[in-house]
Every structure is written in C-alpha cells, then in structure tokens.
Design a protein around this motif. Structure first.
Motif, PDB file in Angstrom:
ATOM      1  N   VAL A 234       0.848  -1.194   0.000  1.00 41.23           N
ATOM      2  CA  VAL A 234       0.000   0.000   0.000  1.00 41.23           C
ATOM      3  C   VAL A 234       0.885   1.247   0.000  1.00 41.23           C
ATOM      4  O   VAL A 234       2.025   1.228   0.476  1.00 41.23           O
ATOM      5  N   GLN A 235       0.354   2.334  -0.512  1.00 37.78           N
ATOM      6  CA  GLN A 235       1.088   3.595  -0.515  1.00 37.78           C
ATOM      7  C   GLN A 235       1.146   4.126   0.905  1.00 37.78           C
ATOM      8  O   GLN A 235       0.113   4.413   1.507  1.00 37.78           O
ATOM      9  N   MET A 236       2.356   4.241   1.446  1.00 37.46           N
ATOM     10  CA  MET A 236       2.513   4.631   2.842  1.00 37.46           C
ATOM     11  C   MET A 236       2.499   6.149   2.997  1.00 37.46           C
ATOM     12  O   MET A 236       3.194   6.862   2.283  1.00 37.46           O
ATOM     13  N   GLU A 237       1.674   6.636   3.925  1.00 32.63           N
ATOM     14  CA  GLU A 237       1.658   8.066   4.222  1.00 32.63           C
ATOM     15  C   GLU A 237       2.906   8.421   5.015  1.00 32.63           C
ATOM     16  O   GLU A 237       3.214   7.784   6.027  1.00 32.63           O
ATOM     17  N   ARG A 238       3.609   9.430   4.564  1.00 30.97           N
ATOM     18  CA  ARG A 238       4.794   9.878   5.296  1.00 30.97           C
ATOM     19  C   ARG A 238       4.368  10.639   6.551  1.00 30.97           C
ATOM     20  O   ARG A 238       3.420  11.422   6.521  1.00 30.97           O
ATOM     21  N   GLU A 239       5.093  10.393   7.622  1.00 27.81           N
ATOM     22  CA  GLU A 239       4.808  11.105   8.868  1.00 27.81           C
ATOM     23  C   GLU A 239       5.430  12.499   8.800  1.00 27.81           C
ATOM     24  O   GLU A 239       6.617  12.634   8.527  1.00 27.81           O
ATOM     25  N   PRO A 240       4.643  13.554   9.017  1.00 29.58           N
ATOM     26  CA  PRO A 240       5.226  14.909   8.999  1.00 29.58           C
ATOM     27  C   PRO A 240       6.192  15.115  10.154  1.00 29.58           C
ATOM     28  O   PRO A 240       6.119  14.424  11.179  1.00 29.58           O
ATOM     29  N   GLY A 241       7.110  16.038   9.991  1.00 24.91           N
ATOM     30  CA  GLY A 241       8.080  16.321  11.043  1.00 24.91           C
ATOM     31  C   GLY A 241       7.417  16.801  12.318  1.00 24.91           C
ATOM     32  O   GLY A 241       6.405  17.511  12.287  1.00 24.91           O
ATOM     33  N   GLN A 242       7.969  16.391  13.442  1.00 24.12           N
ATOM     34  CA  GLN A 242       7.427  16.794  14.740  1.00 24.12           C
ATOM     35  C   GLN A 242       8.178  18.026  15.239  1.00 24.12           C
ATOM     36  O   GLN A 242       9.404  18.045  15.251  1.00 24.12           O
ATOM     37  N   LYS A 243       7.434  19.052  15.665  1.00 24.41           N
ATOM     38  CA  LYS A 243       8.057  20.325  16.038  1.00 24.41           C
ATOM     39  C   LYS A 243       7.883  20.679  17.504  1.00 24.41           C
ATOM     40  O   LYS A 243       8.455  21.665  17.971  1.00 24.41           O
ATOM     41  N   GLU A 244       7.102  19.893  18.234  1.00 27.35           N
ATOM     42  CA  GLU A 244       6.927  20.179  19.663  1.00 27.35           C
ATOM     43  C   GLU A 244       6.629  18.890  20.421  1.00 27.35           C
ATOM     44  O   GLU A 244       6.149  17.916  19.849  1.00 27.35           O
ATOM     45  N   GLU A 245       6.937  18.921  21.703  1.00 24.36           N
ATOM     46  CA  GLU A 245       6.699  17.764  22.563  1.00 24.36           C
ATOM     47  C   GLU A 245       5.198  17.482  22.670  1.00 24.36           C
ATOM     48  O   GLU A 245       4.381  18.405  22.773  1.00 24.36           O
ATOM     49  N   ARG A 246       4.861  16.201  22.654  1.00 30.96           N
ATOM     50  CA  ARG A 246       3.467  15.778  22.828  1.00 30.96           C
ATOM     51  C   ARG A 246       3.371  14.962  24.115  1.00 30.96           C
ATOM     52  O   ARG A 246       4.132  14.014  24.296  1.00 30.96           O
ATOM     53  N   VAL A 247       2.437  15.346  24.993  1.00 32.84           N
ATOM     54  CA  VAL A 247       2.329  14.705  26.305  1.00 32.84           C
ATOM     55  C   VAL A 247       0.890  14.286  26.565  1.00 32.84           C
ATOM     56  O   VAL A 247      -0.051  15.029  26.280  1.00 32.84           O
ATOM     57  N   SER A 248       0.736  13.080  27.089  1.00 37.08           N
ATOM     58  CA  SER A 248      -0.581  12.582  27.493  1.00 37.08           C
ATOM     59  C   SER A 248      -0.452  11.969  28.883  1.00 37.08           C
ATOM     60  O   SER A 248       0.488  11.212  29.153  1.00 37.08           O
ATOM     61  N   VAL A 249      -1.376  12.321  29.776  1.00 36.06           N
ATOM     62  CA  VAL A 249      -1.386  11.781  31.140  1.00 36.06           C
ATOM     63  C   VAL A 249      -2.630  10.915  31.302  1.00 36.06           C
ATOM     64  O   VAL A 249      -3.751  11.378  31.082  1.00 36.06           O
TER      65      VAL A 249
END
Length: 427
Positions: A234-249
């Motif tokens: 399948v055509q794989m979607e490229r992951e966009p660059g990450q520019k900030e921290e992501r946090v989940s509690v």
C-alpha cells in the motif's frame, strides 16, 4: 537437469556462509548448514505486517496469522497441528509485527519434505469461512482486552504510538482497534490472502543439518508451481516532522507512576542506526549505565529501559521507567533530560564505548546460538533491511562507531520537541 533457481553464497558471521536461492516465482530461500545435531529450523517470513493494512482494517495482518491455523481445502482444521506434533515439531508458533508476519517450527531432519508440503499447502489452499473468521475474531478481541484494554502498560504503549504517529500506519496497534476487528469480513481476509500470501512476498529460512541443494530441490517441488502475486505494498503516508513535545497523562489502575517516551529516529537502514543502538545501551544497559545510576540507584525508579525500534520506516527510540512509591514521573523525566543534555554536551568516554561494544558483540553471538535464532535473524533482516547482507554490514559497523558519533546522535535526536510522552498515574 535444468535448475529452476538462482543460487549464490552470502558471507555470514565469522567464516560461515548462507546459501541463497531465488526461484522463478519470486520465492527466496536461505539455508544455513549446521551439522551439530540432526534437527533444523524451518521458518516462513511474509513481507506483510500491520503497516500494509488499509485504514479502517487495522488488525487484519494479526488476525490472519490466526486464520492460517484454521485448515486448508486438503487438510481440515487441526490436521496441521496434529501432523506437525506427531512429526516431533517444537517451537511451533507464529507472530506479527508492523513489518512482517512469520511462521516458525523446528523438526528432525527427516521431516523436511513434510513441513515443506504442509507450509506450501497453507500458502495457497487456505479454507476461509465466516465461521472460522468469527471464531478467531473473538479470540483476538479477548487477546486485545488482555494485552491492551485491561493492561496499564498496553494502554500506555497504544497511546504513545497514537501520539507519535499522526498519519503513518505505525500509529495503529499491531493487534488492531476493536471496532476495526469487528468490521473485518471474509472478503477482506480473502483479498489479503491473495495479495500477500504468495511466493514473491515470502522468504523461507532453513538452518540445521541439511544439505542446501536438497532443501532447494524440496522447496521447488512443493512451491514451484504456486503463482506469484506481483502486488506492491500500500502507498505509505509519510509522517510529517514533529516540532513540539506531545504529552498525554492517563489515570490507570497502577500503584506507582510510570512513563513511556518515544523519540523519533530514522529507519533501520539509516547510517545513524548503529550509533543510536550504542547510545541506547550506554544509557540503560547494566548497573553502570547512566540512567540506571541516576534513576534507580538514587531511589527514584524501580527500573529503566531503552530500545531502538528497527523498522522499514522511521520509528521511535523508546524509554520507559517505573517510579518508586511516592515518586513522580515528571521528576524522573527531568533527570532523563539532564542525563541526555550532559551526554550531548560532554560526550562519552572511551571506556564506556568499549564496554558497550563488548556487550553488543556478546549479545549478537549469543543471539545466534540456535537454529531458530539464525533463521529469525535472516528472515527479519532480509525484510526490514531489504537484504540480510545489509544487516550483517550494519552489525560489523559496531566496531567502527566512535564516541563523537554517539554524542552527535544524542544531540540530534534526544530533544524535547522530538518526543512523545505518556505518563501513567494511579487512579
């Protein structure tokens, strides 16, 4: 006599080599001759995993792993298992990952023809019915509840993948989402089977006391008439660059606080992978590692671990730890940041580097001590790296890694804006 394959020899570790055969229908066979005992490992690796699923059909690759044991047109359900066990099969198992699905077994050498016949039969003759699908769907849903929904660590891992990957398939769990699993049909299974369970998507790895040419003849006799699928992934979607921290509690049924962190790192074949592997061991392997000293010996955490995910596409370098009672995960993350900043600023000592290289060498050789582990190394790396030769070259690069490279990858990848964090707190 006409040969129906291309044959080549590949240098393996030390003075050993592998025999590689490529058949006219695209099937690849690797044979590692090892005469120590009259047994062999037979593994079939399919170049398909959860990354190849369409959106809305997550869990199909893993579900299909279960379906492969449900019987064929020639052999009703249960015959495969009973026949293999009667022949003395050991380690009869299967597993699915993001990038591949594998079926493994170990048998006495006299059973080569039997296992080739059975495995070729279920590559092409699987009997897929609604009754079988519904039965295994229930099994997988119960497995999902056990390892994900009712498991705090499983929930945290699933949340970390979701946070880290907003578009790429690595954001979906290998076991799939519950609602997707419920929606899978027999048509989905049949389409998946025809597309991916074919010789040109398969690699057979044999290690043991067998003559390579005999294995090639046997494999050709049983698989040679099976047609290739010739389907691209399948055509794989490229992951966009990450520019900030992501946090989940998350509020979870745990006694103490936990944390999972994932830093974006390149794919397996990237030139930084070896240095990242060295960095991971310097940080957390053994009592002399930096994070063990800072987090465990100080009484802040019970344990700490790191690992680098080797995969076809860019993935994560994982960190995890469990806090001591009354300690906060945020405090441990702060210490991790200080350790990473110190390493990025000051680098590592030659003593640290030599210690880790020695450990890595030991782990590699210990990890290739059985027929099954050799077959697994070949299959996994042939798929993930594109060729097992590339993987062997990567292992050899360990000796050449310099301290300055480890410092550079720490500085480049261990940044807050490059990571996702999941914290689990007691309810």
């Amino acid at each position: 006599m006409k040969k129906h394959w291309k044959h080549s020899k590949i240098r393996f570790f030390g003075k050993s080599h592998l025999d590689r055969y490529e058949f006219e229908n695209g099937l690849r066979l690797f044979v590692n001759q090892n005469k120590i005992a009259p047994v062999f490992s037979y593994q079939t690796w399919f170049n398909v995993g959860s990354r190849d699923e369409e959106k809305g059909k997550s869990g199909l690759a893993h579900l299909f792993e279960h379906m492969m044991f449900k019987g064929t047109v020639k052999r009703p359900q249960g015959v495969f298992d009973r026949t293999m066990e009667s022949a003395g099969a050991r380690d009869l198992n299967a597993f699915t990952s993001t990038d591949y699905t594998a079926y493994v077994s170990s048998l006495p050498v006299k059973e080569l023809d039997l296992v080739a016949e059975l495995e070729s039969d279920r590559m092409v003759g699987l009997n897929l019915s609604k009754e079988q699908l519904d039965s295994e769907r229930e099994v997988v849903q119960n497995e999902r509840k056990q390892v994900m929904e009712n498991n705090p660590e499983g929930k945290m891992y699933e949340e970390l993948q979701r946070l880290a990957f907003t578009r790429h398939a690595y954001g979906r769990p290998v076991i799939g989402f519950g609602e997707d699993i419920d929606g899978l049909s027999t048509g989905d299974c049949i389409d998946f089977y025809r597309a991916y369970y074919a010789p040109d998507r398969a690699i057979i790895c044999v290690s043991g006391a067998l003559e390579p040419e005999k294995v090639a003849r046997t494999v050709h006799r049983h698989y040679g008439k099976i047609s290739a699928a010739r389907k691209s992934g399948v055509q794989m979607e490229r992951e966009p660059g990450q520019k900030e921290e992501r946090v989940s509690v998350l509020s979870l049924p745990v006694q103490v606080e936990k944390a999972y962190l994932g830093y974006k790192v390149p794919e397996a074949v990237h030139s930084d992978q070896v240095a990242l592997g060295v960095l991971s061991m310097i940080l957390s392997t053994g009592r002399s590692s930096r994070l063990y000293r800072e987090l465990v010996e100080t009484g802040l955490c019970i344990d700490v671990g790191t690992s680098v995910q080797e995969s076809k596409d860019p993935n994560l370098m994982y960190f995890s730890f469990t806090c001591q009672a009354g300690k906060r995960a945020e405090e441990a993350i702060d210490k991790l940041d200080r350790v990473a900043a110190s390493l990025a600023r000051e680098g590592i000592s030659e003593e640290e580097l030599d210690r880790v290289k020695n450990k890595m060498r030991t782990e590699i050789h210990m990890g290739l001590s059985t027929n099954g582990s050799v077959s697994r190394f070949i299959g996994q790396h042939e798929i993930v790296y594109g060729s097992v030769e590339s993987a062997i070259s990567e292992v050899e690069k360990i000796e050449k890694v310099e301290a300055v490279e480890v410092q550079r990858v720490a500085r480049e990848y261990l940044k807050k804006e490059n990571r996702s964090v999941v914290i689990g707190k007691p309810q």
